[in-house]
Design a protein around this motif. Structure first.
Motif, mmCIF file in Angstrom:
data_model
loop_
_atom_site.group_PDB
_atom_site.id
_atom_site.type_symbol
_atom_site.label_atom_id
_atom_site.label_comp_id
_atom_site.label_asym_id
_atom_site.label_seq_id
_atom_site.Cartn_x
_atom_site.Cartn_y
_atom_site.Cartn_z
ATOM 1 N N ARG A 751 -2.341 3.122 18.381
ATOM 2 C CA ARG A 751 -1.229 3.865 17.802
ATOM 3 C C ARG A 751 -1.661 5.293 17.511
ATOM 4 N N GLN A 752 -0.689 6.207 17.627
ATOM 5 C CA GLN A 752 -0.997 7.628 17.516
ATOM 6 C C GLN A 752 -1.198 8.053 16.073
ATOM 7 N N GLN A 753 -0.480 7.432 15.121
ATOM 8 C CA GLN A 753 -0.568 7.861 13.723
ATOM 9 C C GLN A 753 -1.408 6.869 12.939
ATOM 10 N N GLY A 754 -2.298 7.414 12.090
ATOM 11 C CA GLY A 754 -3.126 6.558 11.260
ATOM 12 C C GLY A 754 -2.392 6.109 10.019
ATOM 13 N N GLY A 755 -3.090 5.349 9.167
ATOM 14 C CA GLY A 755 -2.506 4.885 7.920
ATOM 15 C C GLY A 755 -2.808 3.423 7.680
ATOM 16 N N THR A 756 -2.700 3.035 6.407
ATOM 17 C CA THR A 756 -3.012 1.662 6.034
ATOM 18 C C THR A 756 -1.801 0.731 6.129
ATOM 19 N N GLY A 757 -0.610 1.317 6.165
ATOM 20 C CA GLY A 757 0.580 0.471 6.119
ATOM 21 C C GLY A 757 0.926 0.016 4.724
ATOM 22 N N LEU A 758 0.250 0.621 3.690
ATOM 23 C CA LEU A 758 0.504 0.220 2.300
ATOM 24 C C LEU A 758 1.241 1.287 1.505
ATOM 25 N N GLY A 759 1.326 2.506 2.068
ATOM 26 C CA GLY A 759 1.880 3.614 1.300
ATOM 27 C C GLY A 759 3.291 3.370 0.815
ATOM 28 N N LEU A 760 4.190 2.930 1.723
ATOM 29 C CA LEU A 760 5.582 2.705 1.323
ATOM 30 C C LEU A 760 5.706 1.492 0.412
ATOM 31 N N ALA A 761 4.872 0.455 0.653
ATOM 32 C CA ALA A 761 4.906 -0.712 -0.230
ATOM 33 C C ALA A 761 4.490 -0.322 -1.643
ATOM 34 N N ILE A 762 3.414 0.514 -1.745
ATOM 35 C CA ILE A 762 2.976 0.988 -3.071
ATOM 36 C C ILE A 762 4.054 1.862 -3.704
ATOM 37 N N SER A 763 4.661 2.742 -2.890
ATOM 38 C CA SER A 763 5.696 3.629 -3.429
ATOM 39 C C SER A 763 6.862 2.823 -3.991
ATOM 40 N N LYS A 764 7.253 1.771 -3.271
ATOM 41 C CA LYS A 764 8.367 0.933 -3.740
ATOM 42 C C LYS A 764 8.049 0.305 -5.087
ATOM 43 N N GLU A 765 6.822 -0.256 -5.220
ATOM 44 C CA GLU A 765 6.438 -0.886 -6.474
ATOM 45 C C GLU A 765 6.381 0.126 -7.607
ATOM 46 N N LEU A 766 5.836 1.347 -7.325
ATOM 47 C CA LEU A 766 5.715 2.360 -8.373
ATOM 48 C C LEU A 766 7.100 2.811 -8.843
ATOM 49 N N VAL A 767 8.011 3.083 -7.874
ATOM 50 C CA VAL A 767 9.353 3.546 -8.254
ATOM 51 C C VAL A 767 10.082 2.482 -9.083
ATOM 52 N N GLU A 768 9.995 1.201 -8.651
ATOM 53 C CA GLU A 768 10.685 0.143 -9.384
ATOM 54 C C GLU A 768 10.082 -0.080 -10.747
ATOM 55 N N HIS A 769 8.749 0.080 -10.904
ATOM 56 C CA HIS A 769 8.142 -0.028 -12.226
ATOM 57 C C HIS A 769 8.607 1.089 -13.150
ATOM 58 N N MET A 770 9.040 2.217 -12.578
ATOM 59 C CA MET A 770 9.512 3.332 -13.410
ATOM 60 C C MET A 770 11.039 3.305 -13.555
#
Length: 800
Positions: A751-770
């Motif tokens: 794949r051309q773009q790197g990443g862990t695949g966790l960024g959006l999952a973490i963002s979702k949890e952080l936004v919902e916790h707030m």
């Protein structure tokens, strides 16, 4: 001076009976009548008193039917002298009320009418109750002579006879009015005659039936006006032969059977005023007075023309009814017949009405042999209890073969002990076939439902549990019970997804579905005997064919094994991440020192390899940081320091922090408008969310493009922050799992773009916790706009 000993009060039952006897005469509160006034005047004259009264005593007063020398029409019972009269026997006399301790303080003595003398004779009903008095009153002390006392008693008896005559006359008037009303309202023509057959009265029905006004019939011989002479002659001959004596062809034709002790109803064709014939069913009854003397006759004529019209109308209606209408008579001797059968009998049984009329035998032969005994038993049961009969059975039709019929009938006991049934038989073969198919399908559905590995629970619109399949019964340890919804969480061991917090009624997916919600993949737990079973609940309202909601259903999918695997995975990732973090930090730091030239100049042929190693160590560090963050979020160990902050400075800081990363992809970040609002968040966690969204936008934006960061109010107290790019957008196949852990649109090794695949999952949890929600809008090939919404408040002037 009279004795001061009080008269004992009557017993309550005796007093109630006395009041009932008084009311029976219907005389209280009636107008003055001369017949009664004559008695008061006569009593006053005989006793030489200025006042005389006919007094009736009810439960609270004495009321005067007649009064002489007194203006008032009633006085309270507790003040009356007459109360003592009706509670004693014979004439009650008070010679001087001033000297009598019972009356000396009585307002009627101390005030108007200033009673000094009183004498009263009770008015005694034939059944022995004292209803009131005939009394005389004087304003001077005195004493009656024996002759006056005797006259007062005799007058009281005459007054009671007047009461009786008045009541009898009232009853006679009521009876006469009732008889006249019955005659006037009778559906049959009614003619009253004298004992020699002259008409003395007719009702309106007779006027309409024969076309004569009443005044033209009164005084006329009945048989001369309305009966054809040849018909009278024929009937006279028949009667004469039967009775063994000649009968005159006149009124005697109607009365001769009565003299022999017989009452008969016979069909005649009488004469209408216009000369036409009127078919009637005639009945003659003698009228005797109380001394059994013959006073005349009542002749009733039932209009058979009307009955013929009704019969025709019934046949027309029956022709429109699918099936067979019938009357069936079952007699005590076991015989039976059909007084009425509609034309539908041929369609149901393949028989004509003539074939069926004599008995039930022909129909019984058409009933399927296996059903005959059951049909006969059900008829006997309904006949013995006089309850409606309803039975479905098979008929062997001569043309159609075996058909199913539904029979309904209502039995009525007749005067002769027979049972008359009124009923309907319809062909239900098609419905029966459809019902059998439906029953078969329902049985298949039931077996499928019981075989499901998912738990299925349903309730009706009134919150009554109606269905627990085998799996649900096993999981809950209980079948559907008729208990209140408030008790469901405790009775069925329902908990939140943590397996520790009990659910309340309003949180239950079945209750929410009853309110119209569609529940999808709600995690919850069933904790039976201390062991949690984790399930995903999907619930929906149920609707009847008319669109009316008639209940709700929930399907439970067991995810206990998956939850256990997730826990193992999380524990493994957490352990590995912590174990790798320390050595990886050292490696990354060492590579940084070497690549930075701190350890001396690096040979050119090693520089490229070291740069690659440093870059990958940083990527690995980011992966471990993400893994540790997601582990903390799911374990509930991440701390949030919530503070109210102005939004715009936070967005400006995010642009500054991520501009360099964006430039490495040859794109820029542009901050748009932002309303003046404050939000309550953890600043560091919000920066982490913004960095995840901005870095993703930078990676997927074409070179030279701009990333738009902005905010807008979606509601007065809710702000939406958006990060929009002009990249390829989100593929349709990736939309449902974009916020899942390790989600990548391109998961290949190349794949051309790197990443862990966790960024959006973490963002979702952080936004919902707030306290917010996160989402995106995207059109493939036209970019993507990721957003999150948070509660906000207007920014006050001077807010730091």
């Amino acid at each position: 001076m009279e004795s001061s000993k009080a008269i004992p009060a009557p017993s309550p039952p005796r007093e109630l009976s006395r009041l009932a006897a008084l009311l029976r005469y219907e005389i209280l509160d009636t107008p003055d009548e001369t017949a009664f006034d004559d008695f008061t005047e006569l009593a006053a004259y005989i006793c030489d008193t200025p006042i005389a009264l006919i007094s009736l005593v009810d439960d609270h007063r004495q009321w005067f039917k007649s009064r002489l020398g007194l203006d008032v029409s009633e006085t309270p019972r507790e003040l009356s002298f007459c109360t003592y009269t009706i509670e004693g026997e014979g004439v009650f006399e008070v010679e001087d009320a001033h000297r009598d301790t019972r009356f000396c303080d009585n307002p009627l003595v101390t005030g108007d009418p200033h009673i000094r003398f009183y004498a009263g004779a009770p008015l005694i009903s034939p059944d022995g109750y004292n209803l009131g008095t005939l009394c005389v009153i004087d304003r001077q002390p005195r004493q009656l002579s024996e002759a006056q006392r005797g006259a007062l008693v005799r007058l009281s008896r005459q007054i009671m006879r007047l009461f009786e005559e008045r009541l009898q006359a009232h009853r006679y008037a009521e009876q006469a009015a009732l008889q006249q009303a019955l005659l006037n309202s009778a559906a049959s023509a009614m003619l009253v005659t004298t004992d020699d057959g002259h008409i003395s009265g007719v009702n309106p029905t007779a006027e309409r039936l024969f076309g004569y006004p009443e005044q033209m019939l009164i005084g006329q011989p009945l048989t001369s006006v309305l009966f054809p002479q040849e018909a009278l002659q024929r009937r006279a001959t028949i009667l004469g032969n039967a009775l063994g004596e000649p009968i005159e062809p006149g009124f005697a034709v109607l009365t001769a059977p009565l003299l022999e002790g017989r009452r008969e109803m016979r069909e005649w064709r009488l004469l209408h005023r216009n000369g036409s014939g009127v078919p009637v069913l005639l009945n003659v009854s003698a009228i005797h007075d109380e001394r059994e003397l013959l006073r005349g006759y009542i002749v009733s004529a039932y209009d058979l023309a009307h009955q013929e019209h009704l019969q025709l109308r019934l046949q027309q209606i029956a022709a429109q009814v699918p099936g067979m209408l019938f009357q069936f008579c079952w007699r005590p001797d076991g015989n039976s017949s059909f007084p009425y059968l509609s034309e539908g009998v041929e369609d149901i049984y393949g028989l004509s009405a003539a074939e069926m009329a004599p008995s039930i035998g022909p129909i019984y032969e058409r009933v399927h042999p296996e059903d005959r005994e059951h049909v006969l038993a059900s008829i006997r049961q309904a006949a013995s209890t006089l309850t409606p009969w309803h039975f479905e059975h098979r008929i062997d039709h001569p043309r159609k073969g075996i058909i199913w019929v539904e029979a309904r009938a209502t039995p009525m006991r007749q005067a002769d002990g027979s049972v008359l049934w009124h009923g309907l038989v319809t062909d239900v073969t098609e419905r029966k076939a459809a019902q059998l198919e439906l029953d078969k399908q329902q049985e298949i559905n039931r077996r499928l439902l019981e075989a499901l590995s998912e738990g299925v629970v349903a309730c009706d619109a009134d919150c009554n549990l109606t269905l627990f399949n085998h799996t649900a019964r096993r999981w809950h340890g209980l079948d559907a019970e008729q208990i209140a919804p408030e008790q469901w969480p405790d009775a069925y061991h329902l908990y939140h997804a943590d397996g520790a917090t009990p659910m309340v009624m309003d949180e239950l997916p079945l209750i929410r579905a009853l309110r119209g919600e569609h529940i999808r993949n709600l995690e919850m737990a069933i904790v039976l005997h201390g062991t949690p079973r984790y399930v995903l609940a999907n619930a929906d309202p149920m609707f009847a064919s008319n669109g009316q909601q008639n209940g709700a259903v929930v399907v439970l999918h067991d995810i206990t094994e998956r939850k256990q695997i997730e826990i193992l995975q999380r524990d493994f990732v957490s352990t590995v991440s912590h174990e790798l973090r320390t050595p990886l930090t050292s490696i990354t730091a060492s590579l940084g020192l070497i690549c930075g030239g701190v350890m001396g100049e690096v040979p050119e042929h090693l520089q490229e390899l070291l740069d690659i190693a440093q870059l990958n160590s940083k990527r690995l560090s980011a992966l471990i940081d993400d893994l540790l963050d997601i582990d903390k979020l799911y374990a509930g160990k991440m701390r949030f320091e919530m503070r109210q902050q102005p939004l715009q400075p936070l967005l400006e800081q995010a642009v500054r922090s991520n501009q360099g990363y964006a430039e490495s992809y040859a794109v820029s970040i542009e901050l748009g408008t932002c309303p003046e609002v404050a939000i309550t968040i953890d600043t560091m966690r919000l920066e982490q969310v913004l960095s995840n969204l901005l870095s993703n936008a930078a990676k997927y934006s074409p070179r030279g493009e701009r990333i738009a960061l902005g905010a807008s109010l979606v509601e007065p107290q809710r702000i939406r922050v958006s990060v929009c790019d002009r990249g390829p957008g989100v593929a349709e196949a990736f939309r449902e799992r974009i916020f899942s852990k390790f989600a990548q649109a391109d998961s290949s090794d190349t794949r051309q773009q790197g990443g862990t695949g966790l960024g959006l999952a973490i963002s979702k949890e952080l936004v919902e916790h707030m306290g917010g929600v996160i989402g995106f809008d995207s059109t493939p090939g036209a970019g993507a706009c990721f957003w999150f919404e948070l509660p906000c408040t207007p920014l006050h002037e001077g807010h730091a």
